[in-house]
Design a protein around this motif. Structure first.
Motif, PDB file in Angstrom:
ATOM      1  N   ARG A 231     -89.127  -9.594  -0.558  1.00 16.08           N
ATOM      2  CA  ARG A 231     -88.604 -10.958  -0.409  1.00 16.08           C
ATOM      3  C   ARG A 231     -89.735 -11.907  -0.072  1.00 16.08           C
ATOM      4  O   ARG A 231     -90.755 -11.513   0.480  1.00 16.08           O
ATOM      5  CB  ARG A 231     -87.560 -11.021   0.722  1.00 16.08           C
ATOM      6  N   TYR A 252     -91.311 -28.221 -13.879  1.00 21.01           N
ATOM      7  CA  TYR A 252     -90.080 -27.438 -13.882  1.00 21.01           C
ATOM      8  C   TYR A 252     -90.337 -25.935 -13.779  1.00 21.01           C
ATOM      9  O   TYR A 252     -89.640 -25.246 -13.020  1.00 21.01           O
ATOM     10  CB  TYR A 252     -89.244 -27.752 -15.131  1.00 21.01           C
ATOM     11  N   GLU A 256     -88.609 -23.615 -10.996  1.00 22.06           N
ATOM     12  CA  GLU A 256     -87.782 -22.473 -11.389  1.00 22.06           C
ATOM     13  C   GLU A 256     -88.296 -21.200 -10.735  1.00 22.06           C
ATOM     14  O   GLU A 256     -87.508 -20.377 -10.238  1.00 22.06           O
ATOM     15  CB  GLU A 256     -87.794 -22.334 -12.911  1.00 22.06           C
ATOM     16  N   ALA A 257     -89.631 -21.022 -10.705  1.00 21.89           N
ATOM     17  CA  ALA A 257     -90.209 -19.832 -10.075  1.00 21.89           C
ATOM     18  C   ALA A 257     -89.912 -19.797  -8.589  1.00 21.89           C
ATOM     19  O   ALA A 257     -89.642 -18.725  -8.014  1.00 21.89           O
ATOM     20  CB  ALA A 257     -91.721 -19.798 -10.320  1.00 21.89           C
ATOM     21  N   GLU A 259     -87.317 -21.093  -7.138  1.00 18.72           N
ATOM     22  CA  GLU A 259     -85.896 -20.807  -6.956  1.00 18.72           C
ATOM     23  C   GLU A 259     -85.581 -19.338  -7.216  1.00 18.72           C
ATOM     24  O   GLU A 259     -84.801 -18.721  -6.497  1.00 18.72           O
ATOM     25  CB  GLU A 259     -85.071 -21.690  -7.898  1.00 18.72           C
ATOM     26  N   GLU A 260     -86.224 -18.762  -8.249  1.00 21.97           N
ATOM     27  CA  GLU A 260     -85.895 -17.393  -8.652  1.00 21.97           C
ATOM     28  C   GLU A 260     -86.601 -16.344  -7.803  1.00 21.97           C
ATOM     29  O   GLU A 260     -86.090 -15.235  -7.624  1.00 21.97           O
ATOM     30  CB  GLU A 260     -86.257 -17.186 -10.128  1.00 21.97           C
ATOM     31  N   GLN A 261     -87.806 -16.639  -7.316  1.00 22.26           N
ATOM     32  CA  GLN A 261     -88.622 -15.749  -6.476  1.00 22.26           C
ATOM     33  C   GLN A 261     -89.225 -14.551  -7.198  1.00 22.26           C
ATOM     34  O   GLN A 261     -90.345 -14.140  -6.894  1.00 22.26           O
ATOM     35  CB  GLN A 261     -87.836 -15.243  -5.264  1.00 22.26           C
ATOM     36  N   VAL A 262     -88.523 -13.955  -8.171  1.00 24.80           N
ATOM     37  CA  VAL A 262     -88.987 -12.715  -8.785  1.00 24.80           C
ATOM     38  C   VAL A 262     -90.368 -12.898  -9.405  1.00 24.80           C
ATOM     39  O   VAL A 262     -91.262 -12.049  -9.243  1.00 24.80           O
ATOM     40  CB  VAL A 262     -87.985 -12.232  -9.860  1.00 24.80           C
ATOM     41  N   THR A 263     -90.574 -14.015 -10.110  1.00 25.27           N
ATOM     42  CA  THR A 263     -91.858 -14.274 -10.758  1.00 25.27           C
ATOM     43  C   THR A 263     -92.974 -14.362  -9.727  1.00 25.27           C
ATOM     44  O   THR A 263     -94.044 -13.775  -9.893  1.00 25.27           O
ATOM     45  CB  THR A 263     -91.799 -15.571 -11.578  1.00 25.27           C
ATOM     46  N   ARG A 266     -93.879 -10.977  -8.222  1.00 24.07           N
ATOM     47  CA  ARG A 266     -94.730 -10.191  -9.127  1.00 24.07           C
ATOM     48  C   ARG A 266     -96.162 -10.701  -9.078  1.00 24.07           C
ATOM     49  O   ARG A 266     -97.116  -9.906  -9.007  1.00 24.07           O
ATOM     50  CB  ARG A 266     -94.195 -10.281 -10.559  1.00 24.07           C
TER      51      ARG A 266
END
Length: 345
Positions: A231, A252, A256-257, A259-263, A266
């Motif tokens: 996290r 943007y 988006e990154a 907000e999503e966190q996954v990117t 990684r």
């Protein structure tokens, strides 16, 4: 091959461009920096830097600005990081002093870092997969409501409300506490998760005490699984609005990154650190993550269960020296606090 003076000229261009946002010309370099050579000589050095694609002219007859490759060479040849001021160090201490728990400490960490750098601050939670469960507590609130508390030997505490199918009394709760505790207490988070999964597969009766046991196991299993997840904690996304002019395209993808966190997880995980635990990923190096107009600088910090990273995200036109110094200082302070907390336990 860039000469030593060429590297010094590149360093001057990066520093001046970061400070002024304006393309840098040879005359400005001679006036602001003590090279002891003429503007014509500096122009020759700049021409060689341009041939190496380390600087570029944004407009005809303008000065030069660093390219992503230029920023990378600049970071790789940083002789030293800009030291933090006493006020900055005091600010770190004030922000991070006396946290209530790990969640509070990491939230304070990103607030401190965004204040120091003016960038988006990021900190990874350490993975608690190898942590051990030391305590499970059930607090009966009456009727069907029970608070489930799970504690690990790293100080991580989870607290969640569970609603069981049928009403229970204190005697029932005591029995349920014993059944759940013997299953996971003393186990690693990973092993505890597996034991909960196995117990759930066996507890098939949805009624009565078995139903309450199943629901409590489900909640404990979800909380243990949450301990295992990577996290990020973030702060300072609004700072992107202040630097929007530093992005040629849209911000943007960055939003988006965030907000999503996954990117970002990684990217933070895959960055290669130097011998000091510092890492930087610059501009086009982030294209595989959809963040080709952004840079991330980070530093490793030590937790009981292993390393994690703290860093900042912003435009490629950032003060790399100061930002690297800030993330290093915050990481060192964070490591020290976690070590002191572990010793206190």
């Amino acid at each position: 091959m860039v000469s030593e003076r060429g590297l010094d000229v590149l360093r001057a261009i990066v520093q001046d461009y970061v400070e002024t946002r304006e393309p840098v010309g040879s005359k400005a370099i001679v006036e602001r920096h003590s090279f002891g050579v003429s503007a014509a000589t500096i122009r020759n050095d700049m021409a060689l830097l341009e041939d190496e694609e380390l600087i570029a002219a944004p407009h005809t007859s303008s000065g030069r600005v660093p390219t992503d490759k230029g920023y990378r060479v600049f970071v790789n040849h940083l002789a030293e990081l800009r030291p933090l001021t006493t006020a900055q160090r005091n600010a770190i201490t004030a922000f991070l002093d006396g946290p209530a728990d790990l969640d509070d400490l990491l939230a304070r960490t990103v607030r401190a870092l965004t204040q120091l750098t003016g960038q988006v601050a990021l900190v990874q939670y350490p993975s608690f997969e190898r942590a051990n469960v030391t305590h499970v507590e059930l607090v009966h609130l009456g009727g069907t409501r029970i608070i489930v508390i799970v504690v690990t030997d790293t100080g991580r505490v989870s607290q969640r409300l569970a609603t069981v199918p049928d009403e229970v009394d204190e005697a029932d709760v005591a029995q349920l506490r014993a059944r759940v505790s013997v299953l996971v207490t003393g186990q690693s988070v990973r092993q505890g998760t597996l034991r909960v999964e196995q117990a759930l597969a066996k507890a098939v009766n949805p009624a009565g005490a078995d139903g309450a046991y199943r629901e409590l196991l489900r909640v404990v299993g979800e909380e243990l699984d949450e301990f295992r997840q990577d996290r990020l904690v973030m702060a300072g996304a609004a700072n992107l609005a202040r630097t929007v002019s530093d992005f040629r395209g849209s911000i943007y993808p960055l939003l988006e990154a965030i907000e999503e966190q996954v990117t970002l997880l990684r990217l933070m995980t895959e960055m290669v650190a130097d011998e000091h635990g510092l890492a930087a990923s610059i501009g086009r190096e982030n294209a595989p993550f959809g963040l080709a107009e952004a840079s991330v600088v980070a530093s490793d910090y030590e937790a009981t269960v292993g390393q994690a990273r703290v860093g900042v995200l912003g435009p490629t036109r950032m003060d790399y020296s100061s930002n690297l110094a800030a993330v290093r200082a915050v990481a060192h302070y964070l490591s020290r606090l976690l070590d002191e907390d572990e010793r206190a336990r």
